[in-house]
Design a protein around this motif. Structure first.
Motif, PDB file in Angstrom:
ATOM      1  N   THR B 168       0.843  -1.195   0.000  1.00  0.00           N
ATOM      2  CA  THR B 168       0.000   0.000   0.000  1.00  0.00           C
ATOM      3  C   THR B 168       0.882   1.249   0.000  1.00  0.00           C
ATOM      4  O   THR B 168       0.618   2.219  -0.723  1.00  0.00           O
ATOM      5  CB  THR B 168      -0.931  -0.007   1.230  1.00  0.00           C
ATOM      6  OG1 THR B 168      -1.623  -1.249   1.280  1.00  0.00           O
ATOM      7  CG2 THR B 168      -1.922   1.143   1.164  1.00  0.00           C
ATOM      8  N   TYR B 198      -3.350  -2.648   4.904  1.00  0.00           N
ATOM      9  CA  TYR B 198      -3.767  -1.592   3.973  1.00  0.00           C
ATOM     10  C   TYR B 198      -4.213  -0.350   4.755  1.00  0.00           C
ATOM     11  O   TYR B 198      -3.794   0.775   4.492  1.00  0.00           O
ATOM     12  CB  TYR B 198      -4.891  -2.177   3.109  1.00  0.00           C
ATOM     13  CG  TYR B 198      -5.785  -1.226   2.371  1.00  0.00           C
ATOM     14  CD1 TYR B 198      -5.421  -0.732   1.115  1.00  0.00           C
ATOM     15  CD2 TYR B 198      -7.037  -0.879   2.887  1.00  0.00           C
ATOM     16  CE1 TYR B 198      -6.280   0.101   0.408  1.00  0.00           C
ATOM     17  CE2 TYR B 198      -7.898  -0.047   2.192  1.00  0.00           C
ATOM     18  CZ  TYR B 198      -7.524   0.443   0.950  1.00  0.00           C
ATOM     19  OH  TYR B 198      -8.368   1.266   0.262  1.00  0.00           O
ATOM     20  N   GLN B 199      -5.016  -0.612   5.788  1.00  0.00           N
ATOM     21  CA  GLN B 199      -5.502   0.509   6.605  1.00  0.00           C
ATOM     22  C   GLN B 199      -4.352   1.174   7.368  1.00  0.00           C
ATOM     23  O   GLN B 199      -4.313   2.402   7.473  1.00  0.00           O
ATOM     24  CB  GLN B 199      -6.564  -0.004   7.581  1.00  0.00           C
ATOM     25  CG  GLN B 199      -7.853  -0.373   6.879  1.00  0.00           C
ATOM     26  CD  GLN B 199      -8.874  -1.008   7.808  1.00  0.00           C
ATOM     27  OE1 GLN B 199      -8.556  -1.930   8.557  1.00  0.00           O
ATOM     28  NE2 GLN B 199     -10.103  -0.522   7.751  1.00  0.00           N
ATOM     29  N   ASP B 200      -3.431   0.367   7.854  1.00  0.00           N
ATOM     30  CA  ASP B 200      -2.278   0.911   8.576  1.00  0.00           C
ATOM     31  C   ASP B 200      -1.542   1.937   7.713  1.00  0.00           C
ATOM     32  O   ASP B 200      -1.218   3.042   8.156  1.00  0.00           O
ATOM     33  CB  ASP B 200      -1.268  -0.197   8.916  1.00  0.00           C
ATOM     34  CG  ASP B 200      -1.779  -1.124  10.011  1.00  0.00           C
ATOM     35  OD1 ASP B 200      -2.786  -0.777  10.658  1.00  0.00           O
ATOM     36  OD2 ASP B 200      -1.170  -2.196  10.200  1.00  0.00           O
ATOM     37  N   LYS B 203      -3.502   5.132   7.138  1.00  0.00           N
ATOM     38  CA  LYS B 203      -3.510   5.948   8.342  1.00  0.00           C
ATOM     39  C   LYS B 203      -2.182   6.695   8.480  1.00  0.00           C
ATOM     40  O   LYS B 203      -2.143   7.903   8.735  1.00  0.00           O
ATOM     41  CB  LYS B 203      -3.711   5.038   9.551  1.00  0.00           C
ATOM     42  CG  LYS B 203      -3.891   5.806  10.841  1.00  0.00           C
ATOM     43  CD  LYS B 203      -4.509   4.908  11.899  1.00  0.00           C
ATOM     44  CE  LYS B 203      -5.041   5.719  13.056  1.00  0.00           C
ATOM     45  NZ  LYS B 203      -5.723   4.869  14.045  1.00  0.00           N
ATOM     46  N   GLU B 208      -7.826   9.216   4.697  1.00  0.00           N
ATOM     47  CA  GLU B 208      -8.973   8.610   5.357  1.00  0.00           C
ATOM     48  C   GLU B 208      -9.384   7.324   4.657  1.00  0.00           C
ATOM     49  O   GLU B 208      -9.444   7.253   3.434  1.00  0.00           O
ATOM     50  CB  GLU B 208     -10.145   9.596   5.389  1.00  0.00           C
ATOM     51  CG  GLU B 208     -11.165   9.212   6.445  1.00  0.00           C
ATOM     52  CD  GLU B 208     -12.364  10.154   6.386  1.00  0.00           C
ATOM     53  OE1 GLU B 208     -13.354   9.878   7.085  1.00  0.00           O
ATOM     54  OE2 GLU B 208     -12.309  11.156   5.629  1.00  0.00           O
ATOM     55  N   PHE B 209      -9.652   6.323   5.475  1.00  0.00           N
ATOM     56  CA  PHE B 209     -10.078   5.027   4.957  1.00  0.00           C
ATOM     57  C   PHE B 209     -11.514   5.128   4.458  1.00  0.00           C
ATOM     58  O   PHE B 209     -12.393   5.602   5.162  1.00  0.00           O
ATOM     59  CB  PHE B 209      -9.965   3.984   6.066  1.00  0.00           C
ATOM     60  CG  PHE B 209     -10.683   2.709   5.768  1.00  0.00           C
ATOM     61  CD1 PHE B 209     -10.299   1.931   4.664  1.00  0.00           C
ATOM     62  CD2 PHE B 209     -11.733   2.272   6.564  1.00  0.00           C
ATOM     63  CE1 PHE B 209     -10.965   0.738   4.395  1.00  0.00           C
ATOM     64  CE2 PHE B 209     -12.393   1.082   6.290  1.00  0.00           C
ATOM     65  CZ  PHE B 209     -12.011   0.323   5.197  1.00  0.00           C
TER      66      PHE B 209
END
Lengths: 342, 342
Positions: B168, B198-200, B203, B208-209
């Motif tokens: 990512t 992916y979210q890590d 962030k 923003e997710f």
DNA sequence: TATAAATATGTAACCGTTTGCATTAATGCT
DNA sequence: AGCATTAATGCAAACGGTTACATATTTATA
């Protein structure tokens, strides 16, 4: 683990009765049977399969000799085998032989050492039909996918020659006159049969066979890529390439696209097998579809039939193939009129 | 087949001596040993393995629970297992479970019925750690590839979260702000871990997710294709798609190219696994390489070690991954400057 | 009711190894 | 030479089932 003796003691019967309750329930009275059943449940008894196999002399296992599991076609065949084997109460022992006759021999020996009842071979080289150490001379075996014409055991295959001829004809009908062929491994009968079919179609179309259009491969992506580079370097570049399997074709496509050529406008590509990726390349690959799972199912059913004495002859079953026309093949450059004529 | 008795008779010794000649040669005198050896050769004696396994209580077989063999990543893992198993004198029993817990349970039962010594599971759902019917409660098992954090048995895996974050980040560094994610099967921990990674990364980059950028898949070509079509229909089309495996990515590429978009100019695509086809797509796929064969080897070595009592703890081994940058990822449209800045 | 036939159950041998224990042969020591 | 020790070998039990055969029990038959 609880043994049959524990169950017998708990149910107050002999071990023979417990065994019979499971093997031939009709030979034991309903009341004792239910006592036995409940004792089995209480103890969580499960028969020791090694003891069963040892005693019965039947392992209910089949050795599968596969050159490599990392091949999508074989993977499908194996899936089919698993399904049929499970249905008929057999277990599969997978032998990744890497095409090495020594490893093959080692796995095949599992039949002699009572670890398996029979062998399924996915390639043709078969040194095991005659067992030198025993008078009987025959090992329960079936051949699948790749078979020698001289094979003495049951076989399940496909008319590779016909299939290759069909594909070659498809290319000829599009006006291709110079069709390269990327072959499989030299030693494989598949390679030869498909080559023969290619030659058949050429002859039928009155096109002279040119050995310079033959290229060596080994059914891998990489080999296809390398062969295609050679093809592109050919002084009289062919307008079509027939690859003896899909991996080869996909590797070849890569080389061709890297060279800046368009498929199929500049050069047509055809494969063989119809692996899942064939429909997902760019362009989608024209190929020959084989019923891979059915190959596997048929092979184990055949083998189990010989093991259970249901068949004594050595049947040869021929599976159907299908020409799948996608977008990697098209009219030969400058031969659009021929295409129209079709 | 010749039995140990035949050999004993021919050599004029007891069966015990024959057995010892093979098992503990130092416990029998050189002359009788050579007599035994020649008798073995004359008779072609090979120990009945069922008898051996039955008597010894060790099968030297391992059950491998694999969701499907028709998956190139698993195929590589299995190859590695075969190699290590052969080296350590073990045989692999392959269980194609189709992810079905019932089939899994059936195969796992082979340990209780003495058909195998242990189990290797390639997916995380593990109802077998506790065996309800026995007090001991533990089945010799290892988990590979896909593991639950709570797993009680030895595991070999890879930091999927880290790996997904790495990929990512690679996309973010190319200026992509809206990155779609095509997930794996809902139930798989892999799916969740990669999503978390992916979210890590998002962030960390202060982006923003957006849940609307998540798409369901199941690790197949077809699912990738379908998900990509949905992605293309999105009102605010993402500039990159991260697929949780390579098959998904290759399926997605197909849909994107069909829509007339260019990869990576219009949209970047990233995969996971580095299957052989990844290097042979158009364009070659940027992905995360996993040491698949080593996964397999490590898994069987771990299991054999617990079986032979060499280890008692339940080690967690983490394999390394590698970001493989090919040509399916590039700068986000209109963000060339960002790429320069790298 | 006695007897034959059928049914239910038990006894024990067997499958081919391995291995603890007993026995015999060889070697060393005084 | 006589005794203790060690090495080599044989005997027989055990592993956990299956199954032929013997025995006991029930049912049918006259």
């Amino acid at each position: 683990m609880a043994t049959i003796r524990d169950v017998a003691d708990l149910a107050g019967v002999s071990v023979a009765t417990v065994s019979r309750s499971l093997q031939q329930p009709e030979r034991v009275s309903p009341k004792t049977r239910s006592r036995v059943i409940s004792a089995i449940e209480q103890t969580g008894y499960q028969p020791n399969q090694m003891a069963v196999k040892f005693r019965s002399g039947k392992t209910h296992s089949l050795v599968v000799l596969v050159p490599t599991v990392a091949n999508l076609f074989f993977a499908r065949v194996i899936s089919g085998m698993q399904e049929a084997a499970a249905q008929r109460g057999y277990t599969l022992l997978l032998g990744n032989t890497l095409g090495n006759p020594q490893i093959e021999a080692e796995y095949a020996r599992m039949v002699q050492t009572a670890q398996a009842d029979g062998v399924i071979q996915l390639r043709a080289f078969n040194p095991f039909v005659t067992d030198p150490s025993s008078g009987s001379g025959l090992l329960p075996m079936v051949n699948a996918c790749e078979v020698l014409e001289t094979s003495l055991c049951p076989t399940v295959t496909l008319d590779n020659r016909q299939a290759a001829a069909t594909m070659t004809r498809h290319l000829l009908e599009h006006g291709h006159q110079r069709i390269a062929l990327i072959k499989g491994p030299q030693a494989s009968p598949l390679t030869q049969e498909r080559l023969a079919g290619y030659q058949d179609a050429l002859k039928q179309a009155n096109i002279e066979f040119d050995p310079a259009l033959l290229f060596d491969g080994d059914f891998t992506l990489h080999a296809g890529y390398e062969a295609a580079r050679q093809i592109l370097a050919h002084p009289q570049r062919p307008s079509a390439v027939f690859c003896e399997n899909d991996e080869t074709a996909i590797g070849a496509m890569q080389a061709i696209k890297e060279a800046g050529l368009k498929i199929p406008e500049d050069i047509s590509i055809a494969g063989f097998d119809d692996i899942s990726f064939a429909a997902f390349c760019d362009p989608p690959l024209t190929t020959i579809a084989q019923p891979a799972e059915e190959f596997g199912q048929t092979a184990v059913n055949l083998l189990v039939d010989v093991l259970t004495g249901k068949i004594s002859k050595a049947p040869k079953v021929i599976m159907p193939f299908e020409l799948i026309i996608r977008h990697s093949t098209g009219p030969a450059p400058g031969a659009a009129h021929l295409n129209q004529a079709m």
